[in-house]
Design a protein around this motif. Sequence first.
Motif, PDB file in Angstrom:
ATOM      1  N   GLN A 103       0.820  -1.202   0.000  1.00  0.00           N
ATOM      2  CA  GLN A 103       0.000   0.000   0.000  1.00  0.00           C
ATOM      3  C   GLN A 103       0.857   1.256   0.000  1.00  0.00           C
ATOM      4  N   VAL A 104       1.973   1.223   0.725  1.00  0.00           N
ATOM      5  CA  VAL A 104       2.880   2.370   0.725  1.00  0.00           C
ATOM      6  C   VAL A 104       3.537   2.533  -0.644  1.00  0.00           C
ATOM      7  N   GLN A 111       0.708   3.867  -3.478  1.00  0.00           N
ATOM      8  CA  GLN A 111      -0.214   4.671  -2.683  1.00  0.00           C
ATOM      9  C   GLN A 111      -1.380   5.213  -3.496  1.00  0.00           C
ATOM     10  N   SER A 112      -1.264   5.226  -4.826  1.00  0.00           N
ATOM     11  CA  SER A 112      -2.357   5.742  -5.652  1.00  0.00           C
ATOM     12  C   SER A 112      -3.484   4.733  -5.830  1.00  0.00           C
ATOM     13  N   PRO A 136      -5.841   2.582  -3.575  1.00  0.00           N
ATOM     14  CA  PRO A 136      -6.274   2.224  -2.218  1.00  0.00           C
ATOM     15  C   PRO A 136      -6.726   0.773  -2.133  1.00  0.00           C
TER      16      PRO A 136
END
Length: 332
Positions: free
Chosen positions: A235-236, A239-240, A242
Amino acid sequence: MEEAAARELLVAVNPNTSSSLPFLLLVPYGEGLLLASAGKWPRERSIFCMELPSRCWPRSPDLVDRSRVLACERRGASIDVVLDRPVRNRSQLVFTTCRGREMIFWQSPQARVRYPERSVVPASTAAGLSGLEIIVDTREKDGYDFAYQPVRLVRHRLACGDYGVVHDGRLVAAVERKSLPDLAGSLANHRLEYALAELAALPRAAVVIEEDYGQLFALEHSREARIADRLARLQVRYQSVPIIFLGTRGLAQEWIYRFLGAARQWVVDELAAGSHIDGQPGNRALRSAPAAYSASESSVRRWAYTVGLPQPEKGPIRPEVWAAWRRTHPRG
């Protein structure tokens, strides 16, 4: 305009004394957006503005406010402005239509909260859901039928994701659906990482999980912390895109419907706003969206072999191979 290039928001007295708009607002957007304004700052009420040609900015302006700009970006039919000061630092320029006339309003969070009936925020998401066409990937098994939503389902092999919205042959939004066991498996064999890399190339994308996040720690035959850590790292990194846990299939279906409907409406707004504000339809992400429909993996493997790209005979096709294929086959 040199002042606009300095990334400052400038407010000056309008030298045209016959104008009903007593101030000039110079916004550092593009080469400089010049507006005649009814006020110096939108406090309790939204302020009406009118766009002016750049030549109307005076050579020696009588400045009443000057602030460094931290961010000035267009999002749909509005431009968000963030100033480098502790108070009165956030505002928004909204381009809208009222009674057949194009209008611009300058507003702050305080104005929108105190006078919600005067809000000029663009139309709500629901307006984008009438006649929505959702593309369902042909590889999607036991998927959603959207029986209670007014949508038209079309099955086609998508470039990525399980459900998508297409505009002009390009995939502008997609959602990858996963059950909890599928999530755990795709984390273990790195398929989710490949999927996120492809989804991140789209203007809008998301991953939907049909369970609550807490169920990650109830999986059998899995090291719960390791799965959670892998998911957090992905997820990091992406990040675009979700990753949303929605608890049930019903909620996941509803969320996908709303998300794709909002994405479809965003495309419509973005094309119109881009033409009006920037002079060209859409934005860079929308114009560079990949082709919607994908070739079969077997045909891509054969193509990779003929052009000399390394690709194993089995297993998922590497993202760089897909990227090379799409560069040479822009329409899929």
